[in-house]
Design an enzyme around this catalytic site. Structure first.
Site, PDB file in Angstrom:
ATOM      1  CB  ALA A   1      -0.927  -0.006   1.215  1.00  0.00           C
ATOM      2  CE1 TYR A   2       4.714   5.718   3.461  1.00  0.00           C
ATOM      3  CE2 TYR A   2       6.578   4.786   2.257  1.00  0.00           C
ATOM      4  CZ  TYR A   2       6.020   5.818   2.998  1.00  0.00           C
ATOM      5  OH  TYR A   2       6.748   6.943   3.269  1.00  0.00           O
ATOM      6  CB  SER A   3       5.461   0.371  -2.465  1.00  0.00           C
ATOM      7  OG  SER A   3       6.363  -0.040  -1.466  1.00  0.00           O
TER       8      SER A   3
ATOM      9  CB  SER B   1       0.279   5.486  -1.416  1.00  0.00           C
ATOM     10  OG  SER B   1       1.401   5.468  -0.544  1.00  0.00           O
ATOM     11  CE  LYS B   2       4.748   8.443   0.836  1.00  0.00           C
ATOM     12  NZ  LYS B   2       4.491   9.862   1.156  1.00  0.00           N
TER      13      LYS B   2
END
Length: 260
Positions: free
Chosen positions: A166-168, A170-171
């Site tokens: 999710a973090y990857s 989103s970025k």
């Protein structure tokens, strides 16, 4: 002595302004002469950050995933000072550290909502108004500028990372948003860039286990996390008139982890 940038009379918004990275960026902007409006959803931490930063800082309690609230906040920010010269999209959350098949759809969606959709909402609200403001003549370029937008992405947006889908994602989306908005505003005198730091010593770094920390550290050839001051110094240049032709650029701060 480090580089000096003159941001006197500039007005800035820093989202996620109550966190360590947001405070560090805001402090650098203030030291260069800017006034800064901190946006954050954590009211108590926001008030503390504004008080610590002094009279050049103000606070706006706002949930950047709320489209109506962002519109109201952006309009109030422009009305109070007449213009916004700098926007730093810094707000972000880490989310679960799990393989994708064990993740919660609700958590995945929350990470995208804050890190990507929130940045989109703030950018949409600010850029629309920034385009209408009078350009500033600059001392370092013959080309007038209306503003600078700097998006705080992550090296994970370039590389991806196991246990951080999710973090990857989103970025990575934030990097694409940067490039798209830069192309749309290139003729408006608005410079849009992003940075891709490796992990920094912030509250987010404290959310991970010792094993996860060691894994991340092993990927960085310099063998250390990036310092908040190092991030702030790059943001400072990207927010200044010296950055006048690098729109759409993605700037590395990964200690050699990625060199593209």
């Amino acid at each position: 002595m480090g580089a000096r940038y003159n941001l006197r009379s500039r007005r800035a918004i820093v989202t996620g302004g109550a966190g360590g990275l947001g405070r560090g960026i805001a402090q650098a902007l203030i030291d260069a002469g800017a006034t800064v409006e901190l946006w954050d959803a954590n009211a108590a931490a926001l008030a503390e950050a504004a008080a610590d930063l002094g009279p050049a800082a103000s606070a706006r309690h706002i949930d950047i995933t709320d489209a109506a609230a962002v519109e109201i906040g952006a309009e109030a920010a422009f009305q109070s000072g007449g213009r916004i010269d700098i926007l730093i999209n810094n707000a972000g959350v880490l989310g679960e550290v799990k393989p994708v098949w064990e993740t919660s759809p609700e958590n995945f969606q929350r990470v995208l909502q804050v890190n990507l959709f929130g940045a989109y909402l703030v950018t949409r609200a600010v850029v629309g108004r920034m385009r209408a403001q009078v350009p500033r003549e600059t001392a370092v370029s013959q080309h007038a500028l209306r503003g600078h937008i700097v998006n705080i992405a992550s090296i994970q947006g370039k590389e991806g990372m196991a246990l951080a889908a999710a973090y990857s994602a989103s970025k990575a989306g934030l990097l694409a948003l940067t490039k798209s908005v830069a192309k749309e505003t290139a003729k408006d005198g608005i410079i849009v860039t992003a940075i891709t730091p490796a992990a920094a010593e912030t509250a987010m770094a404290k959310e991970i286990t010792a094993e996860r920390r060691a894994d991340i550290l092993a990927r960085i050839p310099m063998g250390r996390f990036v310092e908040i001051e190092e991030v702030a110094r790059m943001v400072l240049w990207l927010s200044s008139d010296e950055c006048s032709f690098s729109t759409g650029g993605i700037f590395d701060l990964s200690g050699g982890r990625a060199t593209y």
